[in-house]
Design an enzyme around this catalytic site. Structure first.
Site, PDB file in Angstrom:
ATOM      1  N   LYS A 196     123.237  61.513   0.909  1.00 53.68           N
ATOM      2  CA  LYS A 196     122.630  60.387   0.192  1.00 53.68           C
ATOM      3  C   LYS A 196     123.203  59.053   0.683  1.00 53.68           C
ATOM      4  O   LYS A 196     122.454  58.127   0.991  1.00 53.68           O
ATOM      5  CB  LYS A 196     122.880  60.511  -1.330  1.00 53.68           C
ATOM      6  CG  LYS A 196     122.336  61.784  -1.938  1.00 53.68           C
ATOM      7  CD  LYS A 196     122.615  61.877  -3.438  1.00 53.68           C
ATOM      8  CE  LYS A 196     124.094  61.968  -3.800  1.00 53.68           C
ATOM      9  NZ  LYS A 196     124.793  63.187  -3.365  1.00 53.68           N
ATOM     10  N   ARG A 241     122.398  61.349 -13.617  1.00 55.52           N
ATOM     11  CA  ARG A 241     122.981  62.621 -13.193  1.00 55.52           C
ATOM     12  C   ARG A 241     122.789  63.728 -14.218  1.00 55.52           C
ATOM     13  O   ARG A 241     123.212  64.851 -13.976  1.00 55.52           O
ATOM     14  CB  ARG A 241     124.466  62.417 -12.952  1.00 55.52           C
ATOM     15  CG  ARG A 241     124.842  62.556 -11.482  1.00 55.52           C
ATOM     16  CD  ARG A 241     126.306  62.219 -11.362  1.00 55.52           C
ATOM     17  NE  ARG A 241     126.931  62.763 -10.197  1.00 55.52           N
ATOM     18  CZ  ARG A 241     127.109  62.102  -9.063  1.00 55.52           C
ATOM     19  NH1 ARG A 241     126.623  60.898  -8.899  1.00 55.52           N
ATOM     20  NH2 ARG A 241     127.762  62.666  -8.073  1.00 55.52           N
ATOM     21  N   ARG A 257     138.368  60.741   0.465  1.00 60.27           N
ATOM     22  CA  ARG A 257     138.280  60.543  -0.979  1.00 60.27           C
ATOM     23  C   ARG A 257     139.156  61.569  -1.689  1.00 60.27           C
ATOM     24  O   ARG A 257     139.196  62.725  -1.289  1.00 60.27           O
ATOM     25  CB  ARG A 257     136.827  60.720  -1.444  1.00 60.27           C
ATOM     26  CG  ARG A 257     136.002  59.461  -1.321  1.00 60.27           C
ATOM     27  CD  ARG A 257     134.527  59.717  -1.501  1.00 60.27           C
ATOM     28  NE  ARG A 257     134.179  60.509  -2.674  1.00 60.27           N
ATOM     29  CZ  ARG A 257     132.923  60.774  -3.033  1.00 60.27           C
ATOM     30  NH1 ARG A 257     131.906  60.313  -2.310  1.00 60.27           N
ATOM     31  NH2 ARG A 257     132.684  61.509  -4.098  1.00 60.27           N
ATOM     32  N   ARG A 282     134.440  64.842   5.233  1.00 57.36           N
ATOM     33  CA  ARG A 282     134.007  63.445   5.052  1.00 57.36           C
ATOM     34  C   ARG A 282     135.206  62.492   5.109  1.00 57.36           C
ATOM     35  O   ARG A 282     136.247  62.758   4.549  1.00 57.36           O
ATOM     36  CB  ARG A 282     133.300  63.301   3.703  1.00 57.36           C
ATOM     37  CG  ARG A 282     133.051  61.850   3.304  1.00 57.36           C
ATOM     38  CD  ARG A 282     131.953  61.713   2.280  1.00 57.36           C
ATOM     39  NE  ARG A 282     132.199  62.458   1.059  1.00 57.36           N
ATOM     40  CZ  ARG A 282     131.267  62.638   0.120  1.00 57.36           C
ATOM     41  NH1 ARG A 282     130.042  62.147   0.274  1.00 57.36           N
ATOM     42  NH2 ARG A 282     131.546  63.340  -0.963  1.00 57.36           N
ATOM     43  N   ARG A 342     132.183  70.055  -8.730  1.00 58.11           N
ATOM     44  CA  ARG A 342     131.097  69.080  -8.551  1.00 58.11           C
ATOM     45  C   ARG A 342     129.776  69.770  -8.231  1.00 58.11           C
ATOM     46  O   ARG A 342     128.717  69.348  -8.699  1.00 58.11           O
ATOM     47  CB  ARG A 342     131.468  68.075  -7.460  1.00 58.11           C
ATOM     48  CG  ARG A 342     132.462  67.034  -7.971  1.00 58.11           C
ATOM     49  CD  ARG A 342     133.247  66.363  -6.864  1.00 58.11           C
ATOM     50  NE  ARG A 342     132.409  65.630  -5.946  1.00 58.11           N
ATOM     51  CZ  ARG A 342     132.767  65.319  -4.695  1.00 58.11           C
ATOM     52  NH1 ARG A 342     133.941  65.672  -4.234  1.00 58.11           N
ATOM     53  NH2 ARG A 342     131.957  64.652  -3.926  1.00 58.11           N
TER      54      ARG A 342
HETATM   55  P1  ADP Z   1     126.470  62.207  -0.333  1.00 57.41           P
HETATM   56  O1  ADP Z   1     126.406  60.712  -0.493  1.00 57.41           O
HETATM   57  O2  ADP Z   1     125.166  62.872  -0.626  1.00 57.41           O
HETATM   58  O3  ADP Z   1     127.609  62.830  -1.065  1.00 57.41           O
HETATM   59  P2  ADP Z   1     127.280  61.601   2.452  1.00 57.41           P
HETATM   60  O4  ADP Z   1     126.213  60.723   2.970  1.00 57.41           O
HETATM   61  O5  ADP Z   1     128.579  61.002   2.099  1.00 57.41           O
HETATM   62  O6  ADP Z   1     126.710  62.490   1.216  1.00 57.41           O
HETATM   63  O7  ADP Z   1     127.494  62.775   3.532  1.00 57.41           O
HETATM   64  C1  ADP Z   1     128.475  63.801   3.338  1.00 57.41           C
HETATM   65  C2  ADP Z   1     129.153  64.095   4.675  1.00 57.41           C
HETATM   66  O8  ADP Z   1     128.215  64.725   5.553  1.00 57.41           O
HETATM   67  C3  ADP Z   1     129.651  62.852   5.407  1.00 57.41           C
HETATM   68  O9  ADP Z   1     130.867  63.169   6.059  1.00 57.41           O
HETATM   69  C4  ADP Z   1     128.529  62.537   6.405  1.00 57.41           C
HETATM   70  O10 ADP Z   1     129.032  61.883   7.586  1.00 57.41           O
HETATM   71  C5  ADP Z   1     127.993  63.929   6.735  1.00 57.41           C
HETATM   72  N1  ADP Z   1     126.535  63.939   6.984  1.00 57.41           N
HETATM   73  C6  ADP Z   1     125.591  63.167   6.392  1.00 57.41           C
HETATM   74  N2  ADP Z   1     124.357  63.463   6.844  1.00 57.41           N
HETATM   75  C7  ADP Z   1     124.521  64.485   7.742  1.00 57.41           C
HETATM   76  C8  ADP Z   1     123.614  65.243   8.560  1.00 57.41           C
HETATM   77  N3  ADP Z   1     122.278  65.035   8.532  1.00 57.41           N
HETATM   78  N4  ADP Z   1     124.131  66.198   9.360  1.00 57.41           N
HETATM   79  C9  ADP Z   1     125.481  66.431   9.372  1.00 57.41           C
HETATM   80  N5  ADP Z   1     126.378  65.759   8.637  1.00 57.41           N
HETATM   81  C10 ADP Z   1     125.918  64.792   7.815  1.00 57.41           C
HETATM   82  P1  ADP Z   2     128.863  62.653  -4.364  1.00 59.60           P
HETATM   83  O1  ADP Z   2     127.622  62.071  -3.822  1.00 59.60           O
HETATM   84  O2  ADP Z   2     129.778  63.210  -3.319  1.00 59.60           O
HETATM   85  O3  ADP Z   2     128.649  63.596  -5.508  1.00 59.60           O
HETATM   86  P2  ADP Z   2     129.426  60.195  -5.862  1.00 59.60           P
HETATM   87  O4  ADP Z   2     130.120  59.127  -5.095  1.00 59.60           O
HETATM   88  O5  ADP Z   2     127.997  60.021  -6.192  1.00 59.60           O
HETATM   89  O6  ADP Z   2     129.723  61.533  -5.072  1.00 59.60           O
HETATM   90  O7  ADP Z   2     130.195  60.447  -7.235  1.00 59.60           O
HETATM   91  C1  ADP Z   2     131.585  60.675  -7.287  1.00 59.60           C
HETATM   92  C2  ADP Z   2     132.009  60.919  -8.734  1.00 59.60           C
HETATM   93  O8  ADP Z   2     131.759  59.739  -9.511  1.00 59.60           O
HETATM   94  C3  ADP Z   2     131.271  62.028  -9.453  1.00 59.60           C
HETATM   95  O9  ADP Z   2     131.826  63.317  -9.204  1.00 59.60           O
HETATM   96  C4  ADP Z   2     131.447  61.599 -10.921  1.00 59.60           C
HETATM   97  O10 ADP Z   2     132.752  61.920 -11.383  1.00 59.60           O
HETATM   98  C5  ADP Z   2     131.355  60.088 -10.837  1.00 59.60           C
HETATM   99  N1  ADP Z   2     129.968  59.617 -11.032  1.00 59.60           N
HETATM  100  C6  ADP Z   2     129.153  59.031 -10.114  1.00 59.60           C
HETATM  101  N2  ADP Z   2     127.957  58.743 -10.644  1.00 59.60           N
HETATM  102  C7  ADP Z   2     127.996  59.156 -11.945  1.00 59.60           C
HETATM  103  C8  ADP Z   2     127.074  59.169 -13.030  1.00 59.60           C
HETATM  104  N3  ADP Z   2     125.812  58.709 -12.874  1.00 59.60           N
HETATM  105  N4  ADP Z   2     127.478  59.677 -14.209  1.00 59.60           N
HETATM  106  C9  ADP Z   2     128.721  60.144 -14.384  1.00 59.60           C
HETATM  107  N5  ADP Z   2     129.645  60.196 -13.412  1.00 59.60           N
HETATM  108  C10 ADP Z   2     129.299  59.707 -12.196  1.00 59.60           C
END
Ligand code: ADP
Ligand code: ADP
Ligand code: ZN
Length: 213
Positions: free
Chosen positions: A14, A89, A161, A128, A172
């Protein structure tokens, strides 16, 4: 420009796609996770509350989360479109979000739903690395910076992170499956499904086609 949500499990890509979308379309990226991480590093009141939930991989309470989203969406820069990432969420948040949209007179146009199999998500999350300064996301094998451990954009040292560890990730992914995934049905009329197990640029081209110009 469109008013959009980007959804998908942790690690689906995302944030990575959001970086491209906001650059291409010039709209704000509203990421609740990024806002919480900024609040934690600035040691604000919101940050102090959010930290223990985030470190355990649990959801931050609604009264905190909904408040920061509403404040951000009320900013005039959201008038011409936005990409909301990480919110809502769960069903309760989705209902509170619907009320908020009505109050702010905003109509949601599109929900991008990125899908990736759960076995692959763990590798993505554990590998990541993020830039603490500009927020850019990397991966130690799939999306390497030009120089190991250093942000291409701003030269800062990349960090992992605190919640990107094996124990927290499992929780998660469970929280996602139980609470967040049902929202795809809640938004079914607006959802566009994206196969997230492809090259980053191939996925972005797919997304550009549905967003349009
Ligand atoms: P999210 O915001 O959904 O948690 P991220 O964009 O942070 O996901 O991506 C999670 C990890 O996967 C990061 O280390 C990112 O560089 C990697 N990543 C993102 N898109 C791809 C893809 N299409 N193929 C392989 N790795 C990816
Ligand atoms: P990822 O895409 O890897 O799940 P995010 O950066 O979106 O990670 O979220 C990291 C953490 O922040 C979540 O595991 C949660 O603890 C908190 N968080 C983010 N968005 C929300 C939300 N809309 N409601 C509650 N907690 C949230
Ligand atoms: Zn950077």
């Amino acid at each position: 420009m469109k008013k959009m949500l980007i959804m998908g499990p942790p690690g689906a890509g995302k944030g990575t796609q959001a970086e491209k979308i906001i650059e291409y379309y010039g709209i704000p990226h509203i990421s609740t996770g990024d806002m919480f991480r900024a609040a934690i590093s600035n040691k604000t009141e919101v940050g102090l509350i959010a930290k223990k939930y985030i470190d355990a991989g649990n959801l931050v309470p609604d009264e905190v989360t909904v408040g920061i989203v509403k404040e951000r969406l009320s900013n005039p820069d959201c008038k011409n479109g936005f990409l909301l990432d990480g919110f809502p969420r769960d069903l309760k948040q989705a209902e509170m979000f619907s009320d908020m949209l009505k109050e702010l007179d905003i109509k949601l146009d599109l929900v991008l739903n990125i899908h990736v199999d759960s076995e692959k998500l763990i590798n993505r999350i554990i590998g990541r690395r993020i830039c603490p300064n500009c927020g850019r996301t990397y991966h130690i094998t799939y999306n390497k910076p030009l120089k190991e451990g250093i942000c291409d954009e701003c030269g800062s040292t990349l960090i992992q992170r605190k919640d990107d560890n094996v124990e927290t990730v499992k929780n998660r992914l469970d929280v996602y499956a139980q609470k967040t995934e049902p929202l795809i049905n809640y938004y079914k009329d607006l959802v566009y499904n994206v196969d997230g197990d492809r090259d980053v640029d191939v996925i972005f081209n797919d997304i550009k086609k549905v967003i349009g110009d």
